[in-house]
Design an enzyme around this catalytic site. Structure first.
Site, short mmCIF file in Angstrom:
data_model
loop_
_atom_site.label_atom_id
_atom_site.label_comp_id
_atom_site.label_asym_id
_atom_site.label_seq_id
_atom_site.Cartn_x
_atom_site.Cartn_y
_atom_site.Cartn_z
N ARG A 54 0.86 -1.21 0.00
CA ARG A 54 0.00 0.00 0.00
C ARG A 54 0.88 1.25 0.00
NH1 ARG A 54 -1.25 1.85 4.59
NH2 ARG A 54 -1.99 -0.08 5.54
N TYR A 107 -16.96 16.05 -15.64
CA TYR A 107 -17.44 14.68 -15.51
C TYR A 107 -18.45 14.60 -14.34
CZ TYR A 107 -17.45 9.81 -14.13
OH TYR A 107 -17.86 8.56 -13.75
N ASP A 179 -7.89 18.70 -14.63
CA ASP A 179 -8.18 17.33 -15.05
C ASP A 179 -7.78 17.23 -16.52
OD1 ASP A 179 -9.32 14.96 -15.97
OD2 ASP A 179 -11.01 15.08 -14.57
N LYS A 204 -8.77 6.02 -19.19
CA LYS A 204 -9.12 6.54 -20.51
C LYS A 204 -7.92 6.42 -21.47
CE LYS A 204 -12.91 6.98 -18.41
NZ LYS A 204 -13.08 7.88 -17.32
C1 PLP Z 1 -12.74 13.78 -17.21
C2 PLP Z 1 -12.84 12.67 -16.21
N1 PLP Z 1 -12.26 12.81 -15.01
C3 PLP Z 1 -12.35 11.84 -14.07
C4 PLP Z 1 -13.04 10.67 -14.30
C5 PLP Z 1 -13.14 9.63 -13.20
O1 PLP Z 1 -12.27 8.58 -13.46
P1 PLP Z 1 -12.56 7.03 -13.05
O2 PLP Z 1 -13.78 6.59 -13.79
O3 PLP Z 1 -11.30 6.35 -13.47
O4 PLP Z 1 -12.76 7.02 -11.57
C6 PLP Z 1 -13.65 10.47 -15.54
C7 PLP Z 1 -14.39 9.21 -15.80
O5 PLP Z 1 -15.18 9.11 -16.71
C8 PLP Z 1 -13.56 11.49 -16.52
O6 PLP Z 1 -14.13 11.38 -17.72
#
Ligand code: PLP
Length: 384
Positions: A54, A107, A179, A204
């Protein structure tokens, strides 16, 4: 681990950073250290600095070094998901009574984390149109500790001028979080533009093959990196060794994939602008997109995500998603295979009724790297 590749170009760093040959066998790919604990030579006598997975694991370390190098940061941290990374960041940066500015397009899960989870601990938030730095400045209070930006944004493909909002954050004494999931570090480098922390859903483009869920934080502050690492260990939502290995493997082809994603998406966006059943195309590569100039300034290319609105309304958007044959109907994005979805009822259902609600006639495409003629023909048959 060796840092000898870090003055090289992006494609070389993607393949080599963190990927040193295994000292024991010479294996050119880092092994999957599927292990929880490490033999100590006497109490506290750690052989490679590892004591418990961890806290740290060699496969995860390889990925974390790679991530830091790709984003031009000093510290990378890998998590079990993008949201786990976001949660760790928010609970490191914010305390009860603090305030955070969030974007009016993001998101849905990120919004849910602010609105339903972090707000319960006494953190306040307000929504700004981050594509307009004046709107961000107006939302800042004397308690603002962080400004959160997603660019390009999910699912409306809005563009935020990272350097301009970094200046607002600096004046406010707040951290700027970007992000970078939609762009990936190949297309956009937020730390170089003034951001303090970059967030990724590794699920992604970084993983790139729709076979792993993961997240990351990268910062260019050694001090903040230490605090985040402390919380990563204290909270425990780390990336496992096999997941780390999969992402490390995916990243090696990130530049070639992003080039093809961007090329295919540009052609698809252009076709959609001419289609009579499409009322609006949201793609920063189109000259008429309001963020086109900023995107051209801060991105290498415009990425693989395209959203569009249909003239037939919500039901037509929903039906269209079920008619494609090469585009698979599904959530997520950034894999080699093309995906189609209805944000209002799928990825962004959690923002219904909020300032982030998305139009019902909106369809989102994650354009893959298949032959673009097959993708164009599939959309044309589905649109009818
Ligand atoms: C722009 C963006 N940020 C964060 C996330 C969250 O990531 P995760 O699904 O890996 O938890 C997503 C998920 O779709 C996303 O599209």
């Amino acid at each position: 681990m060796s840092h000898e590749h870090l003055d090289k170009s992006f494609e070389t760093i993607a393949i080599h950073a963190g990927n040193t040959a295994d000292p024991l066998t010479g294996a050119v790919v880092p092994p999957i250290y599927q292990v929880s604990t490490y033999k100590q030579d006497g109490v506290g006598g750690l052989r490679g600095g590892y004591e418990y997975s961890r806290s740290a694991n060699p496969t995860r370390t390889a990925l974390e070094e790679n991530l830091a190098a790709l984003e031009g940061g000093v510290r990378g941290l890998a998590f079990a998901s993008g949201l786990a990374a976001e949660d760790c960041l928010l609970r490191t940066l914010l305390a009860p009574g603090d305030h955070v500015v969030i974007p009016n397009d993001a998101y849905g899960g990120t919004f849910r984390l602010f609105a339903k989870v972090v707000s319960r601990w006494g953190v306040e938030w307000s929504v700004a149109d981050t594509s307009d730095p004046a709107s961000v400045r107006a939302a800042v209070t004397d308690r603002t500790k962080a400004i959160w930006v997603e660019t390009p944004s999910n699912p409306l493909l809005g563009i935020t001028d990272i350097a301009a909002v970094a200046a607002v954050a600096k004046d406010a004494g707040a951290k700027l979080v970007v992000d970078n999931t939609f762009a990936s570090p190949y297309l956009q480098q937020p730390l170089a533009l003034g951001a303090d922390v970059v967030v990724h859903s590794l699920t992604k483009y970084m993983g790139g093959h729709s076979d792993v869920v993961g997240g990351a934080l990268v910062t260019n502050s050694a001090e903040l990196g230490e605090e985040l690492a402390y919380h990563q260990n204290a909270m425990g939502a780390v990336a496992g060794p096999f997941d780390s290995w999969l992402v490390l493997r995916g990243i090696k082809t990130l530049p070639v994939r992003m080039d093809r994603h961007s090329e295919n998406a540009g052609k698809i966006a252009e076709m959609l602008t001419r289609h009579p059943k499409v009322s609006e195309v949201l793609y920063p590569g189109l000259p008429e997109h309001p963020g086109h100039e900023v995107a051209a300034k801060q991105m290498r290319a415009f990425g693989g995500m395209v959203s569009f609105r249909v003239t037939g309304g919500e039901q037509e958007a929903v039906d269209l998603c079920a008619r494609t044959k090469v585009f698979t109907l599904g959530e997520s994005l950034g894999g080699v295979e093309s995906l189609i979805e209805h944000p209002g009822r799928m990825t962004h259902a959690s923002v219904a009724g909020s300032a982030l609600e998305v139009p019902g006639d909106l369809v989102r495409l994650s354009v893959g790297i298949e032959n673009v003629d097959d993708l164009l023909a599939d959309l044309q048959q589905a649109l009818g």
